[in-house]
Scaffold this motif. Structure first.
Motif, PDB file in Angstrom:
ATOM      1  N   CYS A  12       0.822  -1.217   0.000  1.00 39.65           N
ATOM      2  CA  CYS A  12       0.000   0.000   0.000  1.00 39.65           C
ATOM      3  C   CYS A  12       0.853   1.263   0.000  1.00 39.65           C
ATOM      4  N   VAL A  13       2.063   1.171   0.552  1.00 41.78           N
ATOM      5  CA  VAL A  13       2.931   2.354   0.624  1.00 41.78           C
ATOM      6  C   VAL A  13       4.211   2.147  -0.178  1.00 41.78           C
ATOM      7  N   HIS A  14       4.180   1.223  -1.144  1.00 41.86           N
ATOM      8  CA  HIS A  14       5.429   0.897  -1.856  1.00 41.86           C
ATOM      9  C   HIS A  14       5.962   2.088  -2.652  1.00 41.86           C
ATOM     10  N   LYS A  15       5.066   2.924  -3.178  1.00 40.25           N
ATOM     11  CA  LYS A  15       5.545   4.075  -3.948  1.00 40.25           C
ATOM     12  C   LYS A  15       6.259   5.082  -3.045  1.00 40.25           C
ATOM     13  N   GLN A  16       5.697   5.318  -1.884  1.00 41.18           N
ATOM     14  CA  GLN A  16       6.352   6.239  -0.948  1.00 41.18           C
ATOM     15  C   GLN A  16       7.708   5.686  -0.489  1.00 41.18           C
ATOM     16  N   LEU A  46      18.251   7.330 -10.826  1.00 41.14           N
ATOM     17  CA  LEU A  46      17.123   7.722  -9.984  1.00 41.14           C
ATOM     18  C   LEU A  46      15.872   7.955 -10.832  1.00 41.14           C
ATOM     19  N   MET A  47      16.026   8.725 -11.912  1.00 45.48           N
ATOM     20  CA  MET A  47      14.885   9.001 -12.785  1.00 45.48           C
ATOM     21  C   MET A  47      14.401   7.733 -13.477  1.00 45.48           C
ATOM     22  N   ALA A  48      15.332   6.882 -13.908  1.00 41.41           N
ATOM     23  CA  ALA A  48      14.945   5.635 -14.572  1.00 41.41           C
ATOM     24  C   ALA A  48      14.116   4.764 -13.630  1.00 41.41           C
ATOM     25  N   CYS A  52      10.240   3.762 -14.340  1.00 44.47           N
ATOM     26  CA  CYS A  52       9.855   2.364 -14.531  1.00 44.47           C
ATOM     27  C   CYS A  52       8.847   1.903 -13.485  1.00 44.47           C
ATOM     28  N   THR A  53       8.969   2.407 -12.271  1.00 42.89           N
ATOM     29  CA  THR A  53       8.050   1.995 -11.200  1.00 42.89           C
ATOM     30  C   THR A  53       6.865   2.928 -11.050  1.00 42.89           C
ATOM     31  N   PHE A 483       7.535  -2.985 -19.830  1.00 43.80           N
ATOM     32  CA  PHE A 483       7.361  -2.681 -18.410  1.00 43.80           C
ATOM     33  C   PHE A 483       7.517  -1.198 -18.098  1.00 43.80           C
ATOM     34  N   ALA A 484       7.920  -0.407 -19.071  1.00 42.49           N
ATOM     35  CA  ALA A 484       8.144   1.021 -18.836  1.00 42.49           C
ATOM     36  C   ALA A 484       7.593   1.808 -20.011  1.00 42.49           C
TER      37      ALA A 484
END
Length: 632
Positions: A12-16, A46-48, A52-53, A483-484
């Motif tokens: 639930c908080v994987h993006k953060q 970092l940007m990649a 991608c995510t 995937f991206a």
């Protein structure tokens, strides 16, 4: 706390967590690598990762160079910020504005219905018509808008051919399956629906034809077999539209963002290279699009039941009656559009003028009209902006001198072909920011020497024959872009590919063009492209209809199934997407090694190809590149 509960909370908080932890994970780059190159690589990785995510929105990630390049001492802000609205962005913007005007007056729907009525209603021909129409429209409109417009039309035609989809699914079941469904209390429901389908179906005619219905004397097994065939055709219809939209977008510079990234980065890295513009790219990419479209049509028609003897021989049966109903549906709907009005005619004129002027400005194989202006002053962006600017004041109703002298005439307000509010609402400004972020990243890779530093570590790849390298590059990027975002993919890899070409003494275009085209060949997963997602959201397709069968795909499928429990992969048959990727790779390789070599002089090393950072010399001698000819 149970592991399952903890894992759900973490998800639930994987993006953060990604936003907070990723900068810490890659922090060693700042201390273990050469100073400027290490800082630039830190920002790029970092940007990649964020792209991608999608830990951050793509457009927000694209703005990170404005924050990080100046603060880390890589580039000053006055060099970073102008990259966000360079000449290439104006060409992209002009294409988007032209597409807005076409959608505003419904010209795209008139084109679609006309093409479909011409090709006929037999499944294979109708799939071809869908693919031709989708690819043509996506050359000028966005791939997403094309797919969203074509899918409701396809669904309406399919319903006239085969009836309601849920009834068709019920007919496909064996009597035992139907009994089990009733006993278990299950009922068939639609998973999702496209937001635009309702209004589209309301506009399409549902009236039957005058043909009398034949009595159905088929057995239950024959009905079930026929229904299974119809369901396969239905899937073929839905899957061919997003695929054709992705293929068609590669034919023009404005058709898809990676093409514009190529132009922008070429101007950054090789300012003296003027080989690629709208006309020369179209001359190269349009035949490639037609070739791949034809191969894709053969494969989809073969896989989904469209290729059979009915293409050549007419039969009078239930299928023939259904086809006559579908033909009447399309003809009736086209008649309802009425004759082309003044606005549609004006948009058609400016659309053709837009394409012709861009194509003939400097097509390279003949002298273009740009010779009448000072050399280097008039570009594709200038041409595009001139044409679309006219749309904002050209009248949408036929002007009449009588109106000026008739006091009784109604004083209706003046309405131009396109309003700024409509253009502003329809332009995806996030994509323009994404393009700008890519150009800023490319500029930083060039100025910091990162591209040359990475190229030095790619020297072992010099042993790979260039023709084989083209196939490997296209295949790798076609897989990565599953995937991206295709835009993010080409932004990340194009600087590395360009430097690789310099290191192995190959014309940079020989590697950069197939990489750019390959980024648009994402056919296996619903999340690969927005068109795939739209088709998947209709609820009539499953992941197994897009993905392929092979051992490594099945291994990957177990991971995806954990994330998407409601979908599954097929490891029994070769499915559509994997073979489409293979066909795309082979088509690009053929194009590059035949007419591409002749058009862009790929067999020799060009004078305009110099190292990005002049203080870093390449490890090999660069005057010629005979290795390409030796591999053809």
């Amino acid at each position: 706390m149970k592991i399952s509960v903890l894992s759900k909370k973490l998800w639930c908080v994987h993006k953060q967590l990604l936003v907070l932890l990723t900068p810490l994970v890659f922090l060693p780059f700042l201390f273990t690598l050469p100073e400027k190159e290490g800082k630039c690589l830190y920002v790029v990785v970092l940007m990649a990762t964020f792209w991608c995510t999608e830990a951050l929105p793509l457009a927000v990630t694209a703005m990170l160079p404005i924050c990080l390049f100046p603060t880390l001492g890589i580039l000053p802000a006055k060099m970073v910020c102008p990259q966000y609205f360079i000449e290439t962005n104006f060409l992209f913007l002009s294409g988007l504005v032209m597409a807005s005007s076409i959608e505003e007056w419904g010209l795209h729907r008139r084109i679609a219905l006309k093409v479909l009525s011409i090709v006929g209603v037999k499944p294979a021909w109708l799939i071809l018509g869908m693919m031709l129409t989708s690819s043509f429209l996506s050359m000028w409109l966005s791939n997403t808008a094309t797919t969203a417009m074509m899918l409701p039309i396809a669904n309406a035609i399919l319903e006239s051919l085969f009836g309601d989809l849920e009834s068709l699914k019920q007919r496909c079941k064996s009597p035992e399956d139907r009994d089990n469904t009733v006993i278990n209390g299950q009922s068939s429901t639609k998973l999702h629906s496209l937001p635009s389908e309702v209004s589209e179906k309301q506009t399409l005619s549902t009236e039957g034809t005058d043909a009398s219905e034949l009595p159905d004397v088929r057995t239950t097994e024959e009905i079930r077999s026929e229904s299974e065939y119809q369901l396969k055709v239905w899937k073929g219809f839905l899957i061919c539209i997003p695929y054709a939209a992705s293929i068609g977008g590669t034919a023009t510079l404005t058709g898809t963002a990676p093409n514009l990234i190529l132009i922008g980065q070429l101007k950054n890295y090789f300012p003296d290279c003027d080989l690629i513009n709208f006309g020369s790219w179209f001359a190269f990419a349009f035949p490639l699009m037609l070739l791949f479209l034809f191969l894709g049509w053969l494969w989809i028609s073969f896989l989904y039941g469209g290729l059979n003897a009915r293409l050549c021989f007419a039969k009078h049966d239930h299928r023939a009656l259904a086809e006559s109903r579908a033909k009447a549906l399309m003809e009736d709907d086209y008649r309802k559009l009425g004759p082309m009005n003044f606005a549609e005619g004006a948009i058609s004129f400016f659309f053709v003028l837009f394409a012709v002027l861009l194509f003939t400005r400097d097509p390279k194989f003949v002298t273009g009209w740009s010779v009448f202006f000072k050399k280097g002053y008039v570009s594709d962006a200038v041409t595009g902006v001139i044409i679309v600017s006219i749309l904002f004041f050209f009248p949408s109703q036929k002007p009449s001198l009588k109106w000026w002298f008739d006091p009784k005439a109604s004083n209706t307000p003046y309405v131009p072909l396109l309003s700024w509010k409509k253009a502003q609402d329809s332009v995806p400004w996030n994509i323009i920011l994404l393009l700008g972020g890519g150009f800023a990243m490319a500029k930083a890779c060039e100025e910091s020497g990162l591209a040359s530093w990475i190229g030095g570590h790619l020297q072992p790849l010099a042993e790979v024959p260039p023709a084989a390298a083209v196939m490997l590059i296209t295949a790798f990027l076609a897989c990565f872009t599953e995937f991206a975002s295709n835009t993010a993919t080409i932004i990340i890899f194009l600087p590395v590919i360009a430097e690789l070409a310099l290191r192995v003494s190959v014309n940079p275009l020989y590697f950069m063009i197939p990489a750019t085209v390959g980024c648009s060949y994402a056919f296996m997963l619903p999340v690969s492209t927005p068109p795939n997602s739209i088709a998947f959201a209709s609820g009539h397709l499953m992941v197994k209809d897009m993905v392929a069968s092979s051992r490594w795909i099945c291994m990957f499928s177990s991971l995806v199934t954990l994330l998407q429990p409601h979908t599954f992969f097929s490891c029994v048959q070769v499915k559509t997407g994997f073979v489409m990727n293979i066909l795309g790779i082979l088509s690009v390789s053929l194009a590059m090694n035949t007419w591409g070599v002749a058009m862009f002089s790929l067999s020799s090393y060009p004078d305009w190809a110099h190292p990005f950072n002049q203080t870093i010399k390449p490890n090999v001698h660069l005057p010629t590149a005979p290795s390409i000819n030796s591999t053809l």
